[in-house]
Design a protein around this motif. Structure first.
Motif, short mmCIF file in Angstrom:
data_model
loop_
_atom_site.label_atom_id
_atom_site.label_comp_id
_atom_site.label_asym_id
_atom_site.label_seq_id
_atom_site.Cartn_x
_atom_site.Cartn_y
_atom_site.Cartn_z
N ASP A 126 0.82 -1.20 0.00
CA ASP A 126 0.00 0.00 0.00
C ASP A 126 0.86 1.26 0.00
N ALA A 127 1.97 1.23 0.77
CA ALA A 127 2.87 2.38 0.80
C ALA A 127 3.50 2.62 -0.56
N LEU A 128 3.86 1.55 -1.26
CA LEU A 128 4.43 1.70 -2.60
C LEU A 128 3.40 2.30 -3.56
N LEU A 129 2.17 1.85 -3.49
CA LEU A 129 1.12 2.42 -4.32
C LEU A 129 0.92 3.90 -4.00
N GLY A 130 1.04 4.24 -2.73
CA GLY A 130 0.80 5.60 -2.29
C GLY A 130 1.87 6.59 -2.71
N LEU A 131 3.01 6.11 -3.19
CA LEU A 131 4.05 7.02 -3.67
C LEU A 131 3.63 7.74 -4.96
N TRP A 132 2.65 7.17 -5.67
CA TRP A 132 2.24 7.76 -6.94
C TRP A 132 1.19 8.84 -6.69
N ILE A 151 11.53 2.61 -14.15
CA ILE A 151 10.36 2.92 -13.32
C ILE A 151 9.12 2.25 -13.89
N ARG A 152 8.99 2.23 -15.21
CA ARG A 152 7.86 1.53 -15.83
C ARG A 152 7.90 0.03 -15.51
N ILE A 153 9.09 -0.55 -15.61
CA ILE A 153 9.24 -1.98 -15.32
C ILE A 153 8.85 -2.25 -13.87
N ALA A 154 9.30 -1.39 -12.96
CA ALA A 154 8.96 -1.56 -11.54
C ALA A 154 7.46 -1.40 -11.32
N ARG A 155 6.85 -0.43 -12.00
CA ARG A 155 5.40 -0.26 -11.87
C ARG A 155 4.65 -1.51 -12.31
N ASP A 156 5.05 -2.06 -13.46
CA ASP A 156 4.37 -3.25 -13.97
C ASP A 156 4.57 -4.46 -13.06
N ARG A 157 5.73 -4.54 -12.41
CA ARG A 157 5.97 -5.64 -11.47
C ARG A 157 5.09 -5.50 -10.23
N LEU A 158 4.90 -4.26 -9.78
CA LEU A 158 4.02 -4.06 -8.64
C LEU A 158 2.59 -4.43 -9.00
N VAL A 159 2.15 -4.04 -10.19
CA VAL A 159 0.80 -4.41 -10.63
C VAL A 159 0.64 -5.93 -10.65
N GLN A 169 -6.52 -10.20 0.63
CA GLN A 169 -5.40 -9.30 0.84
C GLN A 169 -5.50 -8.08 -0.07
N ARG A 170 -5.95 -8.31 -1.29
CA ARG A 170 -6.07 -7.17 -2.20
C ARG A 170 -7.11 -6.18 -1.68
N ALA A 171 -8.16 -6.69 -1.04
CA ALA A 171 -9.20 -5.82 -0.49
C ALA A 171 -8.67 -4.95 0.64
N GLU A 172 -7.56 -5.35 1.27
CA GLU A 172 -6.98 -4.57 2.35
C GLU A 172 -6.21 -3.34 1.84
N LEU A 173 -5.92 -3.31 0.55
CA LEU A 173 -5.17 -2.18 -0.02
C LEU A 173 -6.08 -0.96 -0.12
N THR A 174 -5.66 0.14 0.45
CA THR A 174 -6.48 1.35 0.44
C THR A 174 -6.16 2.27 -0.73
N TRP A 176 -5.03 1.12 -3.99
CA TRP A 176 -5.00 0.43 -5.27
C TRP A 176 -5.90 1.11 -6.30
N HIS A 177 -7.13 1.43 -5.93
CA HIS A 177 -8.07 2.01 -6.91
C HIS A 177 -7.62 3.41 -7.33
#
Length: 330
Positions: A126-132, A151-159, A169-174, A176-177
């Motif tokens: 969630d923290a990684l997603l929140g950097l964007w 950075i694009r490669i890292a983004r796609d790996r996170l996705v 677990q995915r539902a716990e991410l605040t 993601w959307h």
């Protein structure tokens, strides 16, 4: 990793995963003009090697009308007043950003994604997603898209990591959307609960070239998945990010500077020979070394040596045909 940025109140921080901005020592954020933002992004993505004034002027200012004979120096002075730490280069040296990776959101993100594994907590994801804070590629900046490859490669790996999480677990991410909203054209596929059956894996091509890398990607992209690296510093950043180098072929230009006064491509080929022995590689060059092709192939471990030629319309002749022969059927 539990925080998107440092908690130290007196620390300078840089954000480029969205509109470029700088946090000053007093804790306030400075939103940059497009030109200053482009310069900041270029220096962040260049890594510790930095960029020369000539490179920055060519990439960021050549298409803009300006009466200033030295727009790079003027822009650097404005960033320093920000204040952004850019040491004065020695004569002929490069401008570089002097700031730890932990204070730059894009590098914090890249390194955080590299550390992901099956035991990574959803709070860390969630923290990684929140950097964007937005889609940095929508700005229409002068910087080449290939500069963002790591950075694009890292983004796609996170996705991919998020999509592989169990539904609970995915539902716990605040975040993601909100993250998906930044990349609306791609996010529809990311949000599918039952992904479409994967297509057969396309062959992956590494293109290392400072001038025609994007053109080569365009020529080959209909058949192959291409990754473009445009400088030796970008290559070093890829290695430092523990890229799997899962390519089927590498096309490497001998010269990675416009002046052709270097042989940095040979460093890349030697790295590939050490890290991916057996990978089919080709040396590309408009100015070949003073030795016969067989000697070059043996010395660098390449399958073929490809002279680069352009016709009057700018098409690569006969480069694309030779490349396809090297890669083999898709």
């Amino acid at each position: 990793m539990t925080h998107a940025v440092s908690d130290e109140p007196d620390g300078i921080e840089v954000g480029i995963l969205g509109p470029p901005r700088v946090r000053r020592a007093d804790g306030t954020w400075w939103s940059l003009t497009p030109q200053l933002g482009d310069l900041l992004v270029a220096l962040v993505l260049a890594g510790p090697e930095g960029r020369s004034a000539e490179w920055l002027r060519r990439e960021l200012w050549s298409h803009l009308p300006t009466a200033d004979k030295n727009p790079v120096a003027q822009a650097v002075r404005k960033l320093r007043r920000g204040p952004v730490q850019i040491p004065k280069p020695r004569a002929g040296g490069n401008y570089r950003l002097e700031l730890p990776a932990s204070r730059i959101d894009a590098l914090l993100f890249r390194d955080g994604v590299a550390a992901l594994d099956a035991d990574t907590s959803t709070a860390t994801v969630d923290a990684l997603l929140g950097l964007w804070r937005g889609n940095p590629w929508e700005r229409g900046a002068g910087l080449r898209p290939s500069a963002w490859s790591d950075i694009r490669i890292a983004r796609d790996r996170l996705v991919a990591h998020v999509r592989a999480l169990p539904a609970g677990q995915r539902a716990e991410l605040t975040r993601w959307h909100r993250f998906c909203e930044f990349f609306a054209s791609e996010a529809a596929a990311w949000r599918e609960e039952h992904p479409v059956r994967e297509r057969p894996r396309r062959k992956r091509v590494l293109i290392v070239d400072d001038m025609i890398g994007d053109a080569l990607k365009g020529a080959l992209g209909g058949v192959y998945d291409c990754t473009v690296v445009s400088s030796l510093s970008d290559w070093k950043m890829m290695l430092e990010g523990s890229h799997p180098l899962d390519f089927d072929c590498a096309l490497v230009d001998r010269h990675l500077r416009e002046s052709m006064d270097d042989q940095s491509g040979e460093i890349v080929l030697n790295d590939l020979r050490r890290l991916r022995p057996g990978l089919p590689t080709a040396l590309m060059s408009a100015e070949l070394p003073y030795e016969d092709a067989e000697s070059v192939q043996n010395r660098l471990g390449v399958r073929t040596v490809i002279p680069k030629h352009n016709n009057k319309d700018g098409a690569m002749v006969p480069l694309t045909v030779l490349v396809e022969k090297l890669i083999g059927p898709s």
